[in-house]
Design a protein around this motif. Structure first.
Motif, PDB file in Angstrom:
ATOM      1  N   LYS A 236       0.132   4.236   7.690  1.00 12.80           N
ATOM      2  CA  LYS A 236       0.750   3.021   7.131  1.00 12.80           C
ATOM      3  C   LYS A 236       0.980   3.173   5.635  1.00 12.80           C
ATOM      4  O   LYS A 236       2.012   2.770   5.096  1.00 12.80           O
ATOM      5  CB  LYS A 236      -0.144   1.808   7.402  1.00 12.80           C
ATOM      6  CG  LYS A 236      -0.148   1.346   8.852  1.00 12.80           C
ATOM      7  CD  LYS A 236      -1.080   0.157   9.029  1.00 12.80           C
ATOM      8  CE  LYS A 236      -1.139  -0.275  10.490  1.00 12.80           C
ATOM      9  NZ  LYS A 236      -2.094  -1.406  10.689  1.00 12.80           N
ATOM     10  N   GLU A 239       3.938   5.377   5.055  1.00 10.08           N
ATOM     11  CA  GLU A 239       5.185   4.644   5.306  1.00 10.08           C
ATOM     12  C   GLU A 239       5.543   3.780   4.098  1.00 10.08           C
ATOM     13  O   GLU A 239       6.712   3.722   3.674  1.00 10.08           O
ATOM     14  CB  GLU A 239       5.045   3.767   6.551  1.00 10.08           C
ATOM     15  CG  GLU A 239       5.017   4.563   7.848  1.00 10.08           C
ATOM     16  CD  GLU A 239       4.706   3.688   9.052  1.00 10.08           C
ATOM     17  OE1 GLU A 239       4.732   2.440   8.889  1.00 10.08           O
ATOM     18  OE2 GLU A 239       4.433   4.226  10.135  1.00 10.08           O
ATOM     19  N   ALA A 240       4.529   3.127   3.515  1.00  8.98           N
ATOM     20  CA  ALA A 240       4.771   2.294   2.328  1.00  8.98           C
ATOM     21  C   ALA A 240       5.217   3.156   1.151  1.00  8.98           C
ATOM     22  O   ALA A 240       6.107   2.758   0.377  1.00  8.98           O
ATOM     23  CB  ALA A 240       3.493   1.536   1.973  1.00  8.98           C
ATOM     24  N   ARG A 242       6.832   5.982   1.313  1.00 10.81           N
ATOM     25  CA  ARG A 242       8.208   6.451   1.554  1.00 10.81           C
ATOM     26  C   ARG A 242       9.228   5.353   1.269  1.00 10.81           C
ATOM     27  O   ARG A 242      10.365   5.633   0.876  1.00 10.81           O
ATOM     28  CB  ARG A 242       8.339   6.951   2.996  1.00 10.81           C
ATOM     29  CG  ARG A 242       7.547   8.247   3.251  1.00 10.81           C
ATOM     30  CD  ARG A 242       7.823   8.812   4.631  1.00 10.81           C
ATOM     31  NE  ARG A 242       6.996   9.990   4.884  1.00 10.81           N
ATOM     32  CZ  ARG A 242       5.983  10.019   5.733  1.00 10.81           C
ATOM     33  NH1 ARG A 242       5.662   8.929   6.425  1.00 10.81           N
ATOM     34  NH2 ARG A 242       5.285  11.126   5.899  1.00 10.81           N
ATOM     35  N   ARG A 243       8.802   4.095   1.491  1.00  9.58           N
ATOM     36  CA  ARG A 243       9.709   2.976   1.184  1.00  9.58           C
ATOM     37  C   ARG A 243       9.824   2.745  -0.312  1.00  9.58           C
ATOM     38  O   ARG A 243      10.873   2.292  -0.800  1.00  9.58           O
ATOM     39  CB  ARG A 243       9.213   1.690   1.877  1.00  9.58           C
ATOM     40  CG  ARG A 243       9.406   1.684   3.385  1.00  9.58           C
ATOM     41  CD  ARG A 243       9.243   0.280   3.950  1.00  9.58           C
ATOM     42  NE  ARG A 243       7.924  -0.280   3.667  1.00  9.58           N
ATOM     43  CZ  ARG A 243       6.859  -0.145   4.457  1.00  9.58           C
ATOM     44  NH1 ARG A 243       6.973   0.546   5.583  1.00  9.58           N
ATOM     45  NH2 ARG A 243       5.707  -0.695   4.136  1.00  9.58           N
ATOM     46  N   GLN A 244       8.719   3.038  -1.053  1.00  8.25           N
ATOM     47  CA  GLN A 244       8.706   2.818  -2.513  1.00  8.25           C
ATOM     48  C   GLN A 244       8.206   4.096  -3.210  1.00  8.25           C
ATOM     49  O   GLN A 244       7.148   4.093  -3.836  1.00  8.25           O
ATOM     50  CB  GLN A 244       7.798   1.639  -2.854  1.00  8.25           C
ATOM     51  CG  GLN A 244       8.244   0.315  -2.228  1.00  8.25           C
ATOM     52  CD  GLN A 244       7.226  -0.782  -2.501  1.00  8.25           C
ATOM     53  OE1 GLN A 244       6.064  -0.686  -2.126  1.00  8.25           O
ATOM     54  NE2 GLN A 244       7.675  -1.842  -3.161  1.00  8.25           N
ATOM     55  N   PRO A 245       8.967   5.176  -3.113  1.00 10.68           N
ATOM     56  CA  PRO A 245       8.486   6.470  -3.614  1.00 10.68           C
ATOM     57  C   PRO A 245       8.320   6.550  -5.130  1.00 10.68           C
ATOM     58  O   PRO A 245       7.674   7.483  -5.621  1.00 10.68           O
ATOM     59  CB  PRO A 245       9.568   7.444  -3.140  1.00 10.68           C
ATOM     60  CG  PRO A 245      10.792   6.610  -3.007  1.00 10.68           C
ATOM     61  CD  PRO A 245      10.329   5.271  -2.562  1.00 10.68           C
ATOM     62  N   LYS A 247       6.789   4.298  -7.028  1.00 13.51           N
ATOM     63  CA  LYS A 247       5.660   3.481  -7.488  1.00 13.51           C
ATOM     64  C   LYS A 247       4.364   4.292  -7.442  1.00 13.51           C
ATOM     65  O   LYS A 247       3.967   4.788  -6.376  1.00 13.51           O
ATOM     66  CB  LYS A 247       5.517   2.224  -6.623  1.00 13.51           C
ATOM     67  CG  LYS A 247       6.551   1.153  -6.931  1.00 13.51           C
ATOM     68  CD  LYS A 247       6.117  -0.184  -6.371  1.00 13.51           C
ATOM     69  CE  LYS A 247       7.029  -1.300  -6.875  1.00 13.51           C
ATOM     70  NZ  LYS A 247       6.561  -2.621  -6.409  1.00 13.51           N
ATOM     71  N   VAL A 250       1.409   3.093  -4.895  1.00 16.39           N
ATOM     72  CA  VAL A 250       1.412   3.376  -3.461  1.00 16.39           C
ATOM     73  C   VAL A 250       0.878   4.794  -3.201  1.00 16.39           C
ATOM     74  O   VAL A 250       0.194   5.043  -2.202  1.00 16.39           O
ATOM     75  CB  VAL A 250       2.822   3.204  -2.836  1.00 16.39           C
ATOM     76  CG1 VAL A 250       3.255   1.755  -2.892  1.00 16.39           C
ATOM     77  CG2 VAL A 250       3.837   4.123  -3.477  1.00 16.39           C
TER      78      VAL A 250
END
Length: 400
Positions: A236, A239-240, A242-245, A247, A250
């Motif tokens: 999980k 996945e987070a 990869r959505r906000q690379p 930041k 994360v």
């Protein structure tokens, strides 16, 4: 007759003198052996990374039933090593642990986790080799000393369990004695018999100083019980990321989960991403260095520690990590220099005091080493590891 009595008297005197000389010789041999034993302990003290006292959560007994199934343990081991170097099937080896430990009343699942710690999940790579069937490093003292070899996997498991029994109880094993160190411990270290009720009680006994030895075994046991859930959490977090690379936060979350799960590759990847976003992130350099050090990539670890210290020469985490790296690899002078600086920055750092003292003892500067350990025991009077080192140093100084 007088001459005969005189000869008999003289003969008794000679026998008496010979007995006294012989007794003195035996005492000298005993003292020499004691000195060698003390010297061996001093030169085998390993540096301490941190003090981990036994918390309530770590009060898990060595004796008791398993809480994890054999199937769970097989799955856990395969998740960390698809090709374990063992001389039977993995299912057979796990079954041997449950049989041998179960018969003696030792927790099979946690004893198996001790074997995982000792062998690196049956990857080996140090002095002990897979063909020896020696799953707990019996007789392996370092410096290319491989320890004992057992002619079947089950016999090697039995020896491991019997050695645990020697620390956890005062009774003899129920089965034929195959542990070659069992009677050594009984005769030479009777104070260790039955002294280890909980797994962290092995710290400083089974492993010297081994300040986190028992806790590390329990950490693996807990991972075995929940690694599937942790794997889902890590997925999980990925996945987070990869959505906000872009930041940093994360990737820090990915690092925390990967490090906790022992997933060094993912932990390194996450710090790489953080440093790509922020090259001056000192904490990321130190974290990556710590992982490289734990993984055995010492040159890469040193490079990261040096980079962090180049940005902040007094960064405590980087300095502590580099000092520990130097000390672990016997770069004594470099380690002493770093610990000197750490003690200037914080004279009450008991870890630095202990390591500085042991490094001085390695150089046979026993009196200076005692100063460090006296300060450590002033700050932490109940520090058992410090007490043992101090007592050994006292004997060395006395014998000088």
């Amino acid at each position: 007759m007088k001459n005969l009595k005189y000869v008999q008297y003289l003969g008794r005197l000679i026998l008496c003198a010979a007995f006294i000389v012989g007794l003195a010789g035996l005492m000298s041999i005993g003292e020499a052996e004691e000195g060698q034993e003390i010297h061996h302990r001093l030169t085998h003290y390993k540096p301490v990374n941190s003090w981990n006292k036994v918390a309530d959560k770590d009060k898990v007994t060595i004796m008791g039933p398993a809480t994890l199934s054999q199937k769970q343990m097989v799955q856990y081991i395969l998740s960390r090593n698809q090709n374990p170097k063992i001389n039977c099937t993995l299912e057979e080896l796990v079954a041997y642990y449950y049989e041998e430990a179960g018969d003696e009343g030792v927790r099979p699942d946690i004893a198996l986790c001790q074997a995982l710690k000792e062998t690196g999940f049956f990857k080996y790579g140090n002095d002990v080799k897979a063909m020896q069937n020696n799953y707990c490093g019996l007789g392996a003292l370092g410096n290319d000393v491989p320890g004992y070899t057992f002619y079947t996997p089950q016999r090697g498991v039995r020896a491991h369990i019997q050695h645990l029994l020697a620390y956890a109880t005062t009774r003899m094993p129920k089965k034929q004695l195959v542990d070659p160190r069992f009677m050594v411990l009984v005769e030479k270290y009777p104070h260790y018999r039955g002294a280890a009720k909980y797994w962290p009680d092995l710290n400083g006994r089974w492993a010297v100083p081994g300040t986190t030895y028992g806790q590390d075994i329990l950490r693996l046991w807990r991972e075995a019980g929940q690694f599937q859930g942790e794997e889902k959490d890590l997925n999980k977090a990925l996945e987070a990321a990869r959505r906000q690379p872009d930041k940093v936060e994360v990737w820090e979350r990915v690092y925390d989960l990967a490090h906790a799960d022992g997933n060094y590759e993912m932990a390194i990847l996450s710090t790489d991403r953080i440093l790509k976003l922020d090259k001056k992130n000192i904490a990321a350099h130190v974290k990556r260095a710590d992982i490289y050090r734990e993984w055995g990539y010492n040159e890469k670890a040193l490079k990261d520690y040096n980079t962090a210290l180049g940005m902040d020469e007094n960064n405590y985490a980087a300095l502590s990590g580099r000092a520990y790296l130097y000390a672990s690899n016997q770069y004594t002078d470099q380690a002493l220099a770093d610990y000197n600086l750490l003690l200037i920055l914080n004279p009450t750092d008991t870890v630095a005091l202990y390591n500085h003292g042991c490094l001085l003892a390695d150089k046979e500067k026993y009196r200076e080493a005692m100063d460090d350990l006296e300060m450590l025991l002033t700050l932490e009077p109940d520090n058992d590891i410090g007490k043992q080192a101090y007592e050994d140093l006292m004997i060395c100084v006395k014998n000088k």
